[in-house]
Design an enzyme around this catalytic site. Structure first.
Site, PDB file in Angstrom:
ATOM      1  CG  ASP A  61      -1.974  -0.684   1.064  1.00  0.00           C
ATOM      2  OD1 ASP A  61      -2.083  -1.944   2.066  1.00  0.00           O
ATOM      3  OD2 ASP A  61      -2.686  -0.987   0.087  1.00  0.00           O
ATOM      4  CG  ASP A  95      -7.541  -3.444   0.105  1.00  0.00           C
ATOM      5  OD1 ASP A  95      -6.771  -2.566  -0.715  1.00  0.00           O
ATOM      6  OD2 ASP A  95      -7.270  -3.932   1.281  1.00  0.00           O
TER       7      ASP A  95
HETATM    8  C1  DX5 Z   1      -6.049   0.389   3.563  1.00  0.00           C
HETATM    9  C2  DX5 Z   1      -5.382  -0.525   2.663  1.00  0.00           C
HETATM   10  C3  DX5 Z   1      -5.822  -1.902   3.033  1.00  0.00           C
HETATM   11  C4  DX5 Z   1      -5.290  -2.242   4.211  1.00  0.00           C
HETATM   12  C5  DX5 Z   1      -5.591  -3.483   4.707  1.00  0.00           C
HETATM   13  O1  DX5 Z   1      -6.070   1.771   2.570  1.00  0.00           O
HETATM   14  O2  DX5 Z   1      -5.585  -0.483   1.069  1.00  0.00           O
HETATM   15  O3  DX5 Z   1      -5.120  -2.827   1.920  1.00  0.00           O
HETATM   16  O4  DX5 Z   1      -3.951  -2.138   4.320  1.00  0.00           O
HETATM   17  O5  DX5 Z   1      -6.828  -3.181   5.572  1.00  0.00           O
HETATM   18  P1  DX5 Z   1      -6.950  -4.421   6.713  1.00  0.00           P
HETATM   19  O6  DX5 Z   1      -5.769  -4.120   7.681  1.00  0.00           O
HETATM   20  O7  DX5 Z   1      -8.546  -3.906   7.050  1.00  0.00           O
HETATM   21  O8  DX5 Z   1      -6.941  -5.843   5.924  1.00  0.00           O
END
Ligand code: DX5
Length: 212
Positions: free
Chosen positions: A30, A170
């Protein structure tokens, strides 16, 4: 797909083999500019650092205002798929062509509050469509169930256009929301906190997501 936003990046030598053992198919990096989202995200050179150590498929999720400035660099670092936000460019078609010209697969993302119809015109040229289950920017947020409707609307649109574009969801994905997302038509699940924060470790977290 394991998102490493909330992983301890200094401990990659520990968790990378665990992701491989758990047969995790993709790692998502990310990337954030502090403008498109108020967070700094994963340092981009982590892509380059990890590339030689695994065969796992790498995808980079650009949560940045100027995604066109990042294309070549991610291809060179070894990202195999590059995802940009439809909200971050006036020329999504050009972004898709730039990404493909750099030798990567192209993904287009729609943020939590953006209607999913916004990406419909670009699906035929995209390899992947990413639906956010939370407001982009932070891991560990609560899944917004409105995303399920966006996934099913996207599923219907892709099927009616007869496209091969994959649907990825996601943000806020856990053992419970994962099942709902798959039922709604998602092909690929991204999880960060659930995988790296699971009390019984990575293998168990992945097993629960796969509903093994
Ligand atoms: C948030 C990111 C997600 C995050 C994953 O902007 O795009 O990929 O890292 O989210 P969680 O921790 O909720 O799985």
């Amino acid at each position: 797909t394991a998102s490493v936003l909330n992983a301890d990046l200094s401990k990659w030598k520990e968790w990378l083999p665990l992701l491989e053992k758990a047969r995790v198919e993709r790692i998502q990096f990310d990337i954030m500019d502090g403008k498109f989202v108020q967070n700094t995200g994963v340092p981009k050179n982590v892509v380059k650092e990890l590339r030689p150590h695994t065969k796992i498929f790498f995808e980079s999720h650009l949560m940045v205002e100027k995604p066109e400035e990042n294309v070549r660099e991610f291809a060179q670092m070894g990202s195999q798929l590059l995802i940009f936000h439809v909200e971050a460019t006036a020329k999504p078609k050009q972004m898709i062509h730039m990404i493909k010209d750099a030798g990567m697969k192209a993904g287009i993302a729609v943020n939590n509050k953006t209607p999913v119809e916004k990406i419909f015109p670009f699906l035929s040229e995209s390899d992947l469509a990413l639906v956010m289950g939370v407001d982009a920017g932070f891991g560990g947020q609560k899944f917004s169930h409105a995303a399920l409707d966006k996934v099913s609307d996207l599923r219907k649109e892709i099927d009616s256009q007869g496209l091969s574009c994959e649907i990825e969801i996601d943000g806020g994905v856990n053992a419970d929301t994962a099942r709902k997302c798959v039922k709604a038509g998602a092909d690929i699940l991204v999880a960060g906190t659930f995988i790296f924060g699971h009390k019984n470790g990575i293998a168990e977290a992945v097993r629960e997501l796969r509903n093994d």
